[in-house]
Design a protein around this motif. Structure first.
Motif, PDB file in Angstrom:
ATOM      1  N   PRO A 179       0.808  -1.234   0.000  1.00 30.68           N
ATOM      2  CA  PRO A 179       0.000   0.000   0.000  1.00 30.68           C
ATOM      3  C   PRO A 179       0.835   1.275   0.000  1.00 30.68           C
ATOM      4  O   PRO A 179       0.376   2.316  -0.493  1.00 30.68           O
ATOM      5  CB  PRO A 179      -0.817  -0.131   1.292  1.00 30.68           C
ATOM      6  N   GLN A 197      -1.002   3.093  -2.943  1.00 34.20           N
ATOM      7  CA  GLN A 197      -1.990   4.118  -2.580  1.00 34.20           C
ATOM      8  C   GLN A 197      -1.750   5.432  -3.315  1.00 34.20           C
ATOM      9  O   GLN A 197      -2.700   6.056  -3.819  1.00 34.20           O
ATOM     10  CB  GLN A 197      -1.989   4.333  -1.062  1.00 34.20           C
ATOM     11  N   ASP A 239     -10.717   3.454  -8.846  1.00 35.30           N
ATOM     12  CA  ASP A 239     -11.748   3.070  -7.881  1.00 35.30           C
ATOM     13  C   ASP A 239     -11.493   1.647  -7.386  1.00 35.30           C
ATOM     14  O   ASP A 239     -12.345   0.763  -7.489  1.00 35.30           O
ATOM     15  CB  ASP A 239     -13.123   3.186  -8.530  1.00 35.30           C
ATOM     16  N   SER A 291      -9.010  -0.766  -4.311  1.00 38.92           N
ATOM     17  CA  SER A 291      -8.189  -0.726  -3.101  1.00 38.92           C
ATOM     18  C   SER A 291      -6.778  -1.162  -3.441  1.00 38.92           C
ATOM     19  O   SER A 291      -6.538  -1.797  -4.487  1.00 38.92           O
ATOM     20  CB  SER A 291      -8.781  -1.653  -2.036  1.00 38.92           C
ATOM     21  N   PRO A 292      -5.789  -0.887  -2.583  1.00 38.05           N
ATOM     22  CA  PRO A 292      -4.419  -1.350  -2.844  1.00 38.05           C
ATOM     23  C   PRO A 292      -4.328  -2.871  -2.974  1.00 38.05           C
ATOM     24  O   PRO A 292      -3.539  -3.376  -3.777  1.00 38.05           O
ATOM     25  CB  PRO A 292      -3.648  -0.839  -1.622  1.00 38.05           C
ATOM     26  N   GLN A 293      -5.146  -3.600  -2.202  1.00 38.47           N
ATOM     27  CA  GLN A 293      -5.116  -5.058  -2.306  1.00 38.47           C
ATOM     28  C   GLN A 293      -5.632  -5.526  -3.667  1.00 38.47           C
ATOM     29  O   GLN A 293      -5.074  -6.456  -4.277  1.00 38.47           O
ATOM     30  CB  GLN A 293      -5.966  -5.684  -1.196  1.00 38.47           C
ATOM     31  N   GLN A 294      -6.680  -4.892  -4.161  1.00 45.19           N
ATOM     32  CA  GLN A 294      -7.205  -5.257  -5.476  1.00 45.19           C
ATOM     33  C   GLN A 294      -6.222  -4.892  -6.591  1.00 45.19           C
ATOM     34  O   GLN A 294      -6.039  -5.649  -7.545  1.00 45.19           O
ATOM     35  CB  GLN A 294      -8.544  -4.572  -5.713  1.00 45.19           C
TER      36      GLN A 294
END
Length: 488
Positions: free
Chosen positions: A79, A83, A92, A94-97
């Motif tokens: 992240p 990020q 749109d 998340s960092p994990q996605q």
């Protein structure tokens, strides 16, 4: 199984294998067409030290960088790096996605880091790769900066900028088609092996050898016209089917040479395997070799010999067994050779009792005294006990097995029935064998087809146009006295 067994399985099921292989090929093509294209953009970073000094300092710095490169590869998908990328590009996710679409790698003993990004848009993939590289440079600079506020000893530089790919990286049509074909063929071969394992039908001599040590006396070639013309005399005398019965006759002579009894019982496991046609044509082939032959229709449930030969069936075996007439008055000559037929007579309510009676045993002994060979057509073994009862009174038994129709457990049970009554199984005849293909009988012969026009053979004898012969009683007496009168 041996190699030739697997080859036979492939030849036998080639159509299934090819069909499933084509299905796999089509599935690979359909997957390629229906799959959403994915574009891959790459960028490459070079890691170096910022200090300049002696050669020893440079070597020390290079070793330090190589040790740190693997840490930078892991950092690229954290992240801390992702990020800022999301914030800069307005993604749109998340960092994990986002990390699932990014792959960072480094080659051994190098200071190069490769960042790959997969996305449905080539421009977006290039933008994310560029942003990740820039964010990693900033993150490493912050992480490696000394606590006293001095400059970072490590510097990352972009050596290969990210560009929008011109073609998607997946799906790969050629690879998917190849994989689909390979998987389809593998599944087809697996299906063929499974089908062969589950299919217990007797298809060839090799299948028969797996369940019995009894010799194979011969193989009768399949003939599509056999149901309409069951007798070999109705077709060409040089056909493969006619030659099959001659070979069976020869092999049976060797198999029966040590037996004192002249009687051979022909039976099968189940109805419809061709035992009656085999018994009839075998008797004809024996008579053609110059022997005096008696053919007895002992199938008192579904008699067929009289139908095949065109003879009178209302008086025959059952008539003799109940004492209404003497057997010599019931024998019917047939054809040009010394073949005499005892048809079934009227169908009785107790066939097993009649066939197992002392009268039947005496009748067989009388026939053996009068003829060189006696062929008895008996009912199948598994449905009724007639053949098992009769097998105890004859010199040997020939078991007819219909290929592609009879299952191995049925043949095993039939053989066990014969062993239970201590019958002598001379051998097995494979009927309706294919003349081509993997299950064809290993059989060949020399022959020729005469071109001259032949006169019609009086193969069938009917009540409307009887063949001029001596009376049955006189013929029976002639044979007993040893005379070999030729029948016209």
């Amino acid at each position: 199984m041996e190699l030739q067994d697997y080859i036979r399985i492939l030849r036998r099921n080639w159509l299934t294998i090819v069909a499933i292989g084509l299905i796999g090929l089509l599935a690979g093509g359909a997957f390629s067409v229906l799959s959403k294209p994915v574009y891959t953009a790459e960028t490459q970073l070079f890691v170096a030290t910022q200090n300049s000094g002696s050669v020893q300092d440079l070597q020390t710095g290079n070793s330090f960088i190589q040790a740190r490169v693997s840490s930078y590869v892991v950092t690229a998908t954290t992240p801390t790096v992702l990020q800022p990328v999301i914030d800069t590009l307005g993604l749109d996710v998340s960092p994990q996605q986002l990390s699932k679409t990014i792959k960072a790698t480094s080659d051994l003993k190098t200071v190069l880091i490769t960042i790959s990004v997969d996305d449905g848009s080539p421009v977006q993939a290039a933008a994310i790769a560029h942003a990740v590289a820039s964010s990693l440079i900033t993150a490493v600079d912050k992480l490696e900066k000394p606590a006293d506020g001095g400059p970072s000893p490590v510097k990352l530089s972009v050596v290969t900028p990210a560009t929008a790919p011109a073609a998607p990286s997946s799906p790969n049509l050629k690879i998917n088609l190849a994989l689909g074909l390979i998987v389809g063929l593998a599944l087809g071969i697996g299906a063929a092996l499974l089908r062969t394992t589950l299919d217990t039908r007797v298809r060839s001599e090799r299948d028969l050898q797996q369940i019995t040590q009894a010799p194979v006396l011969g193989g009768i070639a399949f003939d599509a016209d056999a149901s309409k013309s069951p007798l070999v005399t109705e077709g060409s005398t040089h056909s493969q089917r006619a030659e099959s019965f001659r070979q069976l006759r020869t092999n049976l002579q060797f198999a029966h040479v040590s037996h004192k009894s002249k009687t051979v019982l022909v039976t099968s496991s189940l109805p419809g395997e061709g035992k009656s046609t085999t018994a009839t044509n075998l008797a004809i082939a024996m008579a053609e070799s110059g022997q005096t032959v008696a053919l007895v229709d002992a199938d008192l449930r579904r008699p067929m010999v009289a139908t095949y030969l065109g003879l009178e069936s209302r008086a025959g075996l059952t008539t003799a067994l109940i004492g209404q007439a003497d057997v010599k008055d019931l024998m019917q000559p047939w054809g040009r050779n010394e073949l005499h037929v005892l048809t079934s007579g009227r169908i009785p309510p107790n066939p097993s009792e009649l066939l197992g009676s002392a009268e039947m045993k005496q009748l067989i002994l009388r026939l053996e005294q009068a003829f060189d060979a006696v062929v008895i057509d008996a009912p199948p073994l598994l449905p009724v006990t007639d053949a098992a009862v009769l097998a105890q009174q004859v010199g040997g038994v020939v078991l007819v097995v219909g290929c592609h129709a009879t299952k191995q457990p049925q043949v095993e049970k039939a053989i066990a029935t014969l062993e239970l009554v201590d019958a002598d199984l001379l051998g097995v005849v494979l009927n309706r064998l294919p003349v081509k293909g993997p299950d064809a009988y290993a059989y060949s012969y020399y022959g020729y087809a005469p071109k001259i026009e032949q006169s019609p053979q009086p193969a069938r004898r009917s009540a409307a146009a009887p063949i001029q012969v001596d009376t049955p009683g006189d013929a029976f007496d002639d044979i007993l006295q040893g005379r070999t009168t030729r029948r016209g």
